[in-house]
Design a protein around this motif. Structure first.
Motif: not given
Length: 534
Positions: A325-327, A354, A413, A416-421, A423
């Motif tokens: 689930e993690y990129n 990845k 954290d 994970n937060n940075k990867m939310e933006n 693709v």
């Protein structure tokens, strides 16, 4: 899977102007290379005048003064393949030039990367008045300040990303040396200094060639010429230590590079570790006695076998930590060996497509390596949390990182937060050159060799052959590989595919892959080494 058909509209113009085959012209057209670079690419490899590099005059003048004044010079290196080769080149060149010099490479586990304050202090105590960094230095702010305070001049030669001002006697860096030198690695810069001091020494070119390949530098401009000449000189028998590995122990280039990149990092107890550590690897490259060279090569071979076993175990362990689930995968384990985390990260990044960080515990915190497969620019990804890191540095696709134990959750954290933006593409995307079967011949495919070597920044072309009938489909090596016979003269092979049961004969398929010529019992055939089939 995405296919991008490259623009080859200039192919006929390039073919006629430079008298090339149609395939060669298509490749050059697809790379959007201008005529002046095509001229350089096709001509006999020739190195640039080292004195054309900005900063070289000042550097050589300082070394000339050191020779006249009988100063002691210390070469401060790095523990990877580029750093080891750069150190060997620099030390040999200085000694031939007539300078009394020593060298020192920090212990990866106890000291870490780069010029350390302890090294500067020790150099002062031992009477060194000039330090030369190779493949490091641009991040050693505190050490450079200390050197200035102690009255020691420092010449910095480095190729890593540089974004801050720092004090040193002079700097030689590809960003500042001029466009022709912009693709050099640390050993490539050392080679230019060697050439400016003592002229061309073929052994030094071979070492710089090995380093450029190991550090995955763009095969353009000066780096390309170095690799072309280095491979030629290696085949001619120059640089006996590398010859010993190439001819006797390691038939593949990647094994040679892994040996020099990884073996010095392994913390194996006993006599082998004493014989083959980082500084002794530099000495090995400078040996001339065939008996000594053979003995050390045997030690490197044994350690490399140990490295293979450890790598296999670590890769399996790291795979078990993957969470799909993690990129951006952050893989921590206390049993990981610090000397192999980069190899494991690279293997898994390629496998999962990845970015991967593989980290282990060290004395003062977590230390690891990151590989991005070009999906992220690692030189900037951690910019917003640099203050939370103990160490960080590297290239766009590969970096090293270190941080305190209590920062682990913060780093997770942050990523994970940075990867939310961000693709990441789920499907592989390929840049391809479309060719028809009527364009292929043994002569045409063989003509591609004049464009070699291929590598970073000058990738080997992928060709697309669309909707072709097949005569037969065969399973090779108990089904591990698949071969499609397309005609009496043309075969397609996909290694490690296990696709025999999926793709049967008597159907039309399209192939993406590299073009090769096989020669079995004197009979040549055209081959497509398949990347994708659909």
């Amino acid at each position: 899977m995405e296919l991008h058909k490259l623009n080859v509209v200039r192919a006929n113009e390039i073919r006629d102007k430079f008298h090339l085959s149609s395939l060669c012209a298509k490749v050059l057209a697809s790379k959007d290379i201008q005529d002046d670079e095509i001229v350089k690419l096709l001509k006999e490899p020739e190195l640039e005048d080292p004195f054309e590099a900005e900063g070289m005059d000042v550097l050589i003048q300082r070394l000339y003064e050191a020779k006249l004044n009988k100063e002691k010079v210390l070469v401060c290196g790095d523990y990877d393949a580029d750093g080891i080769c750069a150190t060997a080149i620099m030390v040999d060149a200085l000694k031939i030039f007539g300078i009394s010099c020593g060298f020192y490479i920090p212990n990866r586990f106890k000291e870490g990367y780069g010029l350390q304050e302890s090294t500067v202090q020790s150099a002062k105590e031992k009477g060194y008045t000039l330090l030369i960094t190779v493949d490091n230095g641009v991040k050693a702010f505190d050490s450079l300040k200390l050197a200035k305070k102690l009255g020691i001049d420092v010449i910095v030669t480095d190729h890593h990303s540089m974004d801050e001002n720092f004090e040193c006697y002079c700097l030689l860096h590809p960003q500042k040396m001029g466009d022709d030198f912009s693709t050099l690695s640390g050993a490539g810069i050392a080679l230019e200094i060697s050439r400016a001091l003592i002229g061309e020494k073929k052994e030094h070119i071979v070492l710089a060639c090995v380093a450029i390949i190991a550090d995955v530098m763009p095969l353009r401009k000066e780096a390309r010429a170095i690799v072309q000449l280095g491979i030629r000189y290696l085949k001619q028998g120059y640089c006996v230590p590398i010859q010993m590995l190439a001819n006797e122990q390691y038939p593949k280039w990647d094994e040679i590079l892994i040996a020099f990149q990884v073996v010095p990092k392994l913390n194996v107890t006993g006599r082998l570790a004493d014989m083959v550590n980082v500084n002794n690897t530099v000495r090995y490259l400078l040996l001339t006695s065939a008996e000594e060279i053979q003995f050390v090569a045997m030690q490197i071979t044994k350690l490399n076998e140990k490295r293979k076993e450890m790598s296999k175990e670590m890769i399996e362990k790291a795979r078990s930590l993957i969470h799909d689930e993690y990129n951006f995968q952050l893989l921590f384990d206390d049993t990981f060996h610090e000397g192999i985390v980069g190899l494991v990260a690279g293997k898994l990044a390629e496998e999962y497509h990845k970015p991967i960080m593989v980290a282990t515990k060290s004395k003062n915190g977590f230390k690891g390596s990151i590989r991005s497969q070009g999906l992220l620019d690692l030189t900037t990804f951690f910019d917003e949390c640099k203050d939370e890191l103990d160490t960080y540095g590297g290239h766009k696709a590969a970096a090293g990182i270190g941080f305190q134990f209590d920062k682990k959750q913060f780093i997770q954290d942050y990523v994970n937060n940075k990867m939310e933006n961000i693709v990441l593409k789920d499907n592989e995307a390929y840049d391809v050159i479309h060719v028809g079967i009527d364009e292929l011949s043994i002569r045409e495919i063989e003509s591609l060799s004049i464009l070699a070597p291929f590598g970073e920044g000058f990738q080997e072309p992928l060709f697309l052959i669309e909707s072709h009938d097949m005569q037969e489909c065969k399973a090779l090596s108990k089904g591990a590989h698949t071969k499609w016979i397309l005609s009496d003269q043309l075969e397609a092979i996909q290694f490690n595919s296990r696709k025999y049961e999926t793709y049967y004969e008597n159907k039309k398929y399209s192939f993406v892959g590299n073009l090769r010529i096989s020669n079995f019992k004197g009979r040549k055939k055209m081959n497509i080494f398949v990347t994708e089939i659909f």
